[in-house]
Design a protein around this motif. Structure first.
Motif, PDB file in Angstrom:
ATOM      1  N   SER A 106       0.844  -1.189   0.000  1.00  0.00           N
ATOM      2  CA  SER A 106       0.000   0.000   0.000  1.00  0.00           C
ATOM      3  C   SER A 106       0.885   1.246   0.000  1.00  0.00           C
ATOM      4  O   SER A 106       1.931   1.287   0.657  1.00  0.00           O
ATOM      5  N   HIS A 107       0.444   2.266  -0.742  1.00  0.00           N
ATOM      6  CA  HIS A 107       1.222   3.491  -0.891  1.00  0.00           C
ATOM      7  C   HIS A 107       0.339   4.698  -0.601  1.00  0.00           C
ATOM      8  O   HIS A 107      -0.828   4.730  -0.987  1.00  0.00           O
ATOM      9  N   GLN A 108       0.915   5.688   0.081  1.00  0.00           N
ATOM     10  CA  GLN A 108       0.216   6.928   0.394  1.00  0.00           C
ATOM     11  C   GLN A 108       1.007   8.103  -0.160  1.00  0.00           C
ATOM     12  O   GLN A 108       2.079   8.450   0.325  1.00  0.00           O
ATOM     13  N   LEU A 109       0.457   8.722  -1.199  1.00  0.00           N
ATOM     14  CA  LEU A 109       1.073   9.894  -1.820  1.00  0.00           C
ATOM     15  C   LEU A 109       0.702  11.159  -1.061  1.00  0.00           C
ATOM     16  O   LEU A 109      -0.356  11.208  -0.411  1.00  0.00           O
ATOM     17  N   PRO A 110       1.513  12.191  -1.134  1.00  0.00           N
ATOM     18  CA  PRO A 110       1.122  13.474  -0.550  1.00  0.00           C
ATOM     19  C   PRO A 110      -0.137  14.011  -1.225  1.00  0.00           C
ATOM     20  O   PRO A 110      -0.320  13.861  -2.437  1.00  0.00           O
ATOM     21  N   ILE A 111      -0.999  14.634  -0.436  1.00  0.00           N
ATOM     22  CA  ILE A 111      -2.209  15.259  -0.972  1.00  0.00           C
ATOM     23  C   ILE A 111      -1.834  16.641  -1.498  1.00  0.00           C
ATOM     24  O   ILE A 111      -1.460  17.535  -0.745  1.00  0.00           O
ATOM     25  N   THR A 112      -1.930  16.813  -2.816  1.00  0.00           N
ATOM     26  CA  THR A 112      -1.538  18.079  -3.441  1.00  0.00           C
ATOM     27  C   THR A 112      -2.743  18.903  -3.893  1.00  0.00           C
ATOM     28  O   THR A 112      -2.562  20.033  -4.355  1.00  0.00           O
ATOM     29  N   GLU A 113      -3.930  18.361  -3.779  1.00  0.00           N
ATOM     30  CA  GLU A 113      -5.171  19.089  -4.057  1.00  0.00           C
ATOM     31  C   GLU A 113      -6.076  18.915  -2.828  1.00  0.00           C
ATOM     32  O   GLU A 113      -7.010  18.121  -2.837  1.00  0.00           O
ATOM     33  N   PRO A 114      -5.775  19.637  -1.744  1.00  0.00           N
ATOM     34  CA  PRO A 114      -6.468  19.391  -0.478  1.00  0.00           C
ATOM     35  C   PRO A 114      -7.967  19.620  -0.534  1.00  0.00           C
ATOM     36  O   PRO A 114      -8.726  18.948   0.185  1.00  0.00           O
ATOM     37  N   GLU A 115      -8.435  20.554  -1.378  1.00  0.00           N
ATOM     38  CA  GLU A 115      -9.872  20.823  -1.440  1.00  0.00           C
ATOM     39  C   GLU A 115     -10.659  19.630  -1.967  1.00  0.00           C
ATOM     40  O   GLU A 115     -11.861  19.506  -1.711  1.00  0.00           O
ATOM     41  N   ARG A 116      -9.984  18.719  -2.679  1.00  0.00           N
ATOM     42  CA  ARG A 116     -10.644  17.510  -3.176  1.00  0.00           C
ATOM     43  C   ARG A 116     -10.040  16.238  -2.580  1.00  0.00           C
ATOM     44  O   ARG A 116     -10.442  15.140  -2.944  1.00  0.00           O
ATOM     45  N   ASN A 117      -9.039  16.407  -1.704  1.00  0.00           N
ATOM     46  CA  ASN A 117      -8.360  15.278  -1.071  1.00  0.00           C
ATOM     47  C   ASN A 117      -7.819  14.305  -2.118  1.00  0.00           C
ATOM     48  O   ASN A 117      -8.062  13.094  -2.086  1.00  0.00           O
ATOM     49  N   THR A 118      -7.041  14.845  -3.050  1.00  0.00           N
ATOM     50  CA  THR A 118      -6.449  14.013  -4.094  1.00  0.00           C
ATOM     51  C   THR A 118      -4.968  14.320  -4.251  1.00  0.00           C
ATOM     52  O   THR A 118      -4.486  15.380  -3.850  1.00  0.00           O
ATOM     53  N   ALA A 119      -4.277  13.368  -4.870  1.00  0.00           N
ATOM     54  CA  ALA A 119      -2.917  13.592  -5.360  1.00  0.00           C
ATOM     55  C   ALA A 119      -3.046  13.895  -6.842  1.00  0.00           C
ATOM     56  O   ALA A 119      -3.506  13.060  -7.625  1.00  0.00           O
ATOM     57  N   LEU A 120      -2.664  15.103  -7.241  1.00  0.00           N
ATOM     58  CA  LEU A 120      -2.987  15.630  -8.563  1.00  0.00           C
ATOM     59  C   LEU A 120      -1.759  15.725  -9.471  1.00  0.00           C
ATOM     60  O   LEU A 120      -0.745  16.305  -9.087  1.00  0.00           O
ATOM     61  N   HIS A 121      -1.867  15.154 -10.650  1.00  0.00           N
ATOM     62  CA  HIS A 121      -0.961  15.410 -11.784  1.00  0.00           C
ATOM     63  C   HIS A 121       0.495  15.037 -11.536  1.00  0.00           C
ATOM     64  O   HIS A 121       1.405  15.660 -12.095  1.00  0.00           O
ATOM     65  N   GLY A 122       0.742  14.014 -10.708  1.00  0.00           N
ATOM     66  CA  GLY A 122       2.071  13.439 -10.634  1.00  0.00           C
ATOM     67  C   GLY A 122       3.092  14.241  -9.860  1.00  0.00           C
ATOM     68  O   GLY A 122       2.757  15.038  -8.976  1.00  0.00           O
ATOM     69  N   LEU A 123       4.369  14.060 -10.227  1.00  0.00           N
ATOM     70  CA  LEU A 123       5.477  14.560  -9.412  1.00  0.00           C
ATOM     71  C   LEU A 123       6.464  15.439 -10.174  1.00  0.00           C
ATOM     72  O   LEU A 123       7.440  15.900  -9.585  1.00  0.00           O
ATOM     73  N   VAL A 124       6.235  15.690 -11.467  1.00  0.00           N
ATOM     74  CA  VAL A 124       7.280  16.364 -12.252  1.00  0.00           C
ATOM     75  C   VAL A 124       6.819  17.654 -12.920  1.00  0.00           C
ATOM     76  O   VAL A 124       7.577  18.266 -13.676  1.00  0.00           O
ATOM     77  N   ALA A 125       5.591  18.089 -12.643  1.00  0.00           N
ATOM     78  CA  ALA A 125       5.066  19.283 -13.317  1.00  0.00           C
ATOM     79  C   ALA A 125       5.676  20.572 -12.794  1.00  0.00           C
ATOM     80  O   ALA A 125       5.631  21.595 -13.487  1.00  0.00           O
ATOM     81  N   ASP A 126       6.233  20.552 -11.594  1.00  0.00           N
ATOM     82  CA  ASP A 126       6.775  21.785 -11.022  1.00  0.00           C
ATOM     83  C   ASP A 126       8.270  21.684 -10.709  1.00  0.00           C
ATOM     84  O   ASP A 126       8.804  22.479  -9.943  1.00  0.00           O
ATOM     85  N   VAL A 127       8.945  20.712 -11.325  1.00  0.00           N
ATOM     86  CA  VAL A 127      10.394  20.574 -11.124  1.00  0.00           C
ATOM     87  C   VAL A 127      11.114  20.989 -12.401  1.00  0.00           C
ATOM     88  O   VAL A 127      10.537  21.005 -13.492  1.00  0.00           O
ATOM     89  N   GLU A 128      12.403  21.320 -12.259  1.00  0.00           N
ATOM     90  CA  GLU A 128      13.172  21.767 -13.420  1.00  0.00           C
ATOM     91  C   GLU A 128      13.821  20.583 -14.125  1.00  0.00           C
ATOM     92  O   GLU A 128      14.546  19.799 -13.518  1.00  0.00           O
ATOM     93  N   TRP A 129      13.558  20.472 -15.409  1.00  0.00           N
ATOM     94  CA  TRP A 129      14.159  19.461 -16.253  1.00  0.00           C
ATOM     95  C   TRP A 129      15.438  20.017 -16.871  1.00  0.00           C
ATOM     96  O   TRP A 129      15.603  21.233 -16.992  1.00  0.00           O
ATOM     97  N   SER A 130      16.332  19.120 -17.275  1.00  0.00           N
ATOM     98  CA  SER A 130      17.597  19.528 -17.890  1.00  0.00           C
ATOM     99  C   SER A 130      17.505  19.419 -19.404  1.00  0.00           C
ATOM    100  O   SER A 130      16.918  18.470 -19.935  1.00  0.00           O
ATOM    101  N   VAL A 131      18.110  20.392 -20.088  1.00  0.00           N
ATOM    102  CA  VAL A 131      18.158  20.359 -21.542  1.00  0.00           C
ATOM    103  C   VAL A 131      19.269  19.414 -21.976  1.00  0.00           C
ATOM    104  O   VAL A 131      20.422  19.574 -21.587  1.00  0.00           O
ATOM    105  N   VAL A 132      18.914  18.426 -22.809  1.00  0.00           N
ATOM    106  CA  VAL A 132      19.868  17.445 -23.302  1.00  0.00           C
ATOM    107  C   VAL A 132      20.458  17.888 -24.631  1.00  0.00           C
ATOM    108  O   VAL A 132      21.665  17.802 -24.869  1.00  0.00           O
ATOM    109  N   GLU A 133      19.588  18.367 -25.513  1.00  0.00           N
ATOM    110  CA  GLU A 133      20.006  18.761 -26.856  1.00  0.00           C
ATOM    111  C   GLU A 133      19.036  19.810 -27.363  1.00  0.00           C
ATOM    112  O   GLU A 133      17.848  19.776 -27.055  1.00  0.00           O
ATOM    113  N   ARG A 134      19.559  20.734 -28.168  1.00  0.00           N
ATOM    114  CA  ARG A 134      18.706  21.809 -28.658  1.00  0.00           C
ATOM    115  C   ARG A 134      19.170  22.282 -30.017  1.00  0.00           C
ATOM    116  O   ARG A 134      20.369  22.411 -30.267  1.00  0.00           O
TER     117      ARG A 134
END
Length: 320
Positions: free
Chosen positions: A63-91
């Protein structure tokens, strides 16, 4: 503030933010296609899209318990990478690749190497996403993408027409957690004088054929996507300028999600519509079947998906 990455090809331009590997803007000439709405603007949603009820799920006997990121609906919303910085590999001038190493975290003790590639072409933007399991155990995984699409310059989406090619609709409770899967009836059509203020009105949710969005409130998922001979499913948004935005999702995607943004600030509400390709429906980890409703990626294996956004000229109104 992290600078956006500007892409250009002929008359097409796009802006990608390293935060969330997010597609913030996409235009062809002076025609806006993807616009910012201050709500997960074009972000990659992983390792799950949408909501997990109470943040709780069972997998492989644990069993797994994720942090509640949408408290008004008591849900874990949209994963873990939407607000973190990604690295540019090639451009290059018209392409960019970004990557992120997803480490084990609270409620999700799995490891992935993530990469998203953007390729801008004439009047089209193509995306490819890869999730490589770098851990030692099989892991549940879902991809989603959250572009906000404009129905035309400065206009509400009410005046646009929409096609969501899918066989069924997920009815939800007040917290937007699915409670039933309801197949559309092929023998019915939306009457011209149909009026409803019921968020559970199935007739109002039926956008299998091109029709006006009007005042319909959407924050809904649609399953069993209709596909072409190439295995792709294509949603359509036709603006008042008679040009169509086509959102395509390749094999591996199971669900369309749409949102008219009615809960956003007054100056943003219904200014764009999110049409979101997802590899699994809402609450899939908690209520779905592994390998059927969501993917399980073995150690050393990867999940790869492709999707696209394109602008077309005046077209007929036959179904996609």
């Amino acid at each position: 503030m992290t600078a956006t990455i500007e892409l250009a090809c002929d008359e097409s331009t796009a802006a990608i933010s390293p935060i969330g590997a997010s597609l913030v803007r996409f235009s062809v000439g002076d025609r806006p296609i993807v616009v910012p709405m201050n709500a997960f603007d074009g972000a990659v949603l992983a390792p799950w899209p949408n909501r997990i009820d109470g943040g709780r799920f069972d997998f492989a006997g644990d069993s797994h318990q994720l942090p509640i990121t949408e408290p008004e609906r008591n849900t874990a919303l949209h994963g873990l990478v939407a607000d973190v910085e990604w690295s540019v590999v090639e451009r290059t001038e018209s392409t960019v690749s970004l990557e992120y190493a997803l480490e084990p975290t609270e409620g999700y003790p799995f490891e992935f190497s993530l990469q998203v590639d953007f390729e801008l072409a004439e009047a089209e933007l193509r995306m490819r996403a890869r999730a490589l399991n770098t851990g030692s155990a099989p892991a549940p995984f879902g991809f989603g993408f959250h572009p906000w699409l404009s129905g035309g310059a400065g206009e509400l989406v009410d005046e646009a027409q929409l096609v969501i090619p899918a066989a069924h609709w997920y009815e939800t409770n007040e917290r937007l957690i699915p409670t039933a899967v309801r197949p559309f009836d092929d023998g019915t059509a939306v009457p011209a004088d149909h009026v409803s203020d019921d968020s559970a009105c199935m007739v109002c949710k039926d956008f299998r054929a091109l029709r006006l969005i009007g005042g319909t409130v959407l924050d809904d998922a649609f399953g069993q996507p209709r596909r072409g001979d190439d295995g792709w499913s294509r949603a359509r948004l036709k603006g008042t300028d008679l040009r169509e935005v086509i959102v395509g999702m390749g094999p591996g995607f199971r669900t369309w999600q749409t949102c008219t943004g009615d809960g956003l600030d007054e100056d943003l509400a219904r200014r764009a519509i999110a049409i979101e390709p997802m590899t699994c429906p809402p609450n899939a980890f908690a209520a779905g079947e592994a390998g059927v409703d969501f993917d399980v990626v073995a150690p050393g294996d990867e999940l790869v998906v492709e999707w696209s956004i394109a602008l077309t000229g005046v077209d007929d109104e036959s179904e996609a």
